[in-house]
Design an enzyme around this catalytic site. Structure first.
Site, PDB file in Angstrom:
ATOM      1  N   ARG A  15       0.826  -1.203   0.000  1.00 16.52           N
ATOM      2  CA  ARG A  15       0.000   0.000   0.000  1.00 16.52           C
ATOM      3  C   ARG A  15       0.861   1.255   0.000  1.00 16.52           C
ATOM      4  O   ARG A  15       0.930   1.987  -0.974  1.00 16.52           O
ATOM      5  CB  ARG A  15      -0.944  -0.018   1.217  1.00 16.52           C
ATOM      6  N   ASP A  16       1.566   1.491   1.081  1.00 17.61           N
ATOM      7  CA  ASP A  16       2.347   2.715   1.237  1.00 17.61           C
ATOM      8  C   ASP A  16       3.425   2.814   0.169  1.00 17.61           C
ATOM      9  O   ASP A  16       3.700   3.884  -0.372  1.00 17.61           O
ATOM     10  CB  ASP A  16       2.975   2.739   2.630  1.00 17.61           C
ATOM     11  N   HIS A 213       5.462   3.973  12.977  1.00 14.64           N
ATOM     12  CA  HIS A 213       5.586   3.979  11.518  1.00 14.64           C
ATOM     13  C   HIS A 213       6.628   5.032  11.167  1.00 14.64           C
ATOM     14  O   HIS A 213       6.336   6.226  11.166  1.00 14.64           O
ATOM     15  CB  HIS A 213       4.230   4.316  10.883  1.00 14.64           C
ATOM     16  N   HIS A 215       9.879   6.689   8.840  1.00 13.20           N
ATOM     17  CA  HIS A 215      10.469   6.837   7.515  1.00 13.20           C
ATOM     18  C   HIS A 215      11.970   7.098   7.667  1.00 13.20           C
ATOM     19  O   HIS A 215      12.426   7.554   8.714  1.00 13.20           O
ATOM     20  CB  HIS A 215       9.798   7.977   6.757  1.00 13.20           C
ATOM     21  N   CYS A 246       4.913   9.796   0.868  1.00 13.91           N
ATOM     22  CA  CYS A 246       3.559  10.351   0.898  1.00 13.91           C
ATOM     23  C   CYS A 246       3.412  11.335  -0.247  1.00 13.91           C
ATOM     24  O   CYS A 246       4.167  12.315  -0.323  1.00 13.91           O
ATOM     25  CB  CYS A 246       3.280  11.054   2.227  1.00 13.91           C
TER      26      CYS A 246
END
Length: 310
Positions: A15-16, A213, A215, A246
């Site tokens: 997904r991400d 979560h 990055h 994102c």
């Protein structure tokens, strides 16, 4: 989901990762990739997002991908198929498709919230209430999770006050969600900040405190995961090959690399339940489905140390 494991790792690449690249991976390749992830021992996979195809064409086949992922629960009992939904409509589609878990994006930064979901943070909390009510009506056993985006800073807004993050997390719990985690959407976090904010989150939310979560935009992804672990966090999101970012956060780059995260924990004697060799093998269907897309990871490139246990 976490019995006999010291940490729980949720793979968010399908997904991400895939929503952050320009190319669209063919459905068959997505399914082969998810097959390989499950074979490696991952027990929670975020397989897509239920959003309009005109906004994210990479996710247009999400219902078909969910259907395939659900078939893997026969050979991989305990596998949890998760999807992101931005609103009640997406939640209805995801629940109809049969997902095991919903996750919703709620941003601590008003600027990011408006750019990402075209709603204020307060409006997203009301959307949460609607999603929880729907879940309670049609699928009461399905957990609803929130990842608080930009919890550690925002490239659009700048600094995000920690008090605002905690206040929003409490509002999400009051709206009925099962877990609230913290997301370093723009890769601005540092270990001291991560340790401090997760300590506060866990003190305020108790069992409702969720995943980290992180990055790796500024190279601190693993360090921040370790800081979260030290603060008591036992659930982590990561992405195979470090895919991710994102589309609505300028300058945000990839997620923590699943391969490196698993190696770090296993080397520390912290069980993940994931087989690193099979995890490395899962990079091949990813590369086949996205030819030419950069794939990251220090551990796969360096290899496992001599004498590494099987």
């Amino acid at each position: 989901m976490r019995t006999a494991l010291d940490v729980h790792i949720s793979e968010v690449g399908p997904r991400d990762g895939l929503q952050s690249v320009k190319a669209t991976m063919p459905t068959a390749d997505k399914c082969r990739w998810i097959d390989a992830l499950a074979a490696a021992g991952l027990r929670e996979i975020e397989v897509g997002s239920f959003v309009p195809a005109k906004l994210l064409p990479q996710m247009a086949d999400v219902a078909a991908v969910v259907r395939h992922a659900l078939t893997l629960t026969v050979s991989h009992p305990g596998l949890r198929v998760m999807a992101l939904v931005p609103n009640r409509r997406g939640a209805w589609a995801a629940l109809t498709a049969g997902v095991h878990k919903l996750t919703l994006p709620v941003s601590a930064s008003e600027a990011h919230s408006l750019a990402n979901v075209r709603k204020t943070s307060a409006q997203m909390v009301e959307e949460l209430r609607s999603v929880v009510a729907l879940r309670n009506e049609v699928a009461p056993g399905v957990p609803v999770e929130v990842g608080l985006s930009t919890a550690f800073g925002c490239t659009l807004q700048g600094a995000v006050a920690e008090d605002d993050v905690i206040r929003l997390a409490l509002a999400c719990v009051e709206a009925g969600v099962d877990e609230v985690g913290l997301s370093d959407t723009t890769g601005m976090a540092h270990p001291a900040q991560v340790r401090r904010l997760f300590t506060r989150l866990r003190a305020e939310l108790g069992s409702h405190a969720g995943a980290a979560h992180m990055h790796n935009t500024r190279g601190l992804g693993l360090a921040n995961c370790l800081a979260a672990f030290d603060a008591g966090v036992r659930s982590f999101d990561s992405s195979l090959g470090g895919l991710g970012g994102c589309p609505y956060a300028p300058g945000a780059s990839g997620n923590v690399v699943t391969e490196d995260l698993v190696f770090m924990f296993e080397a520390m004697g912290v069980s993940t339940g994931i087989d690193l060799q099979q995890l490395f093998a899962a990079r091949e269907p990813l590369k086949a489905g996205l030819p030419g897309e950069p794939v990251y990871g220090m551990t796969p490139e360096a290899g496992l140390p001599r004498g590494w246990r099987a």
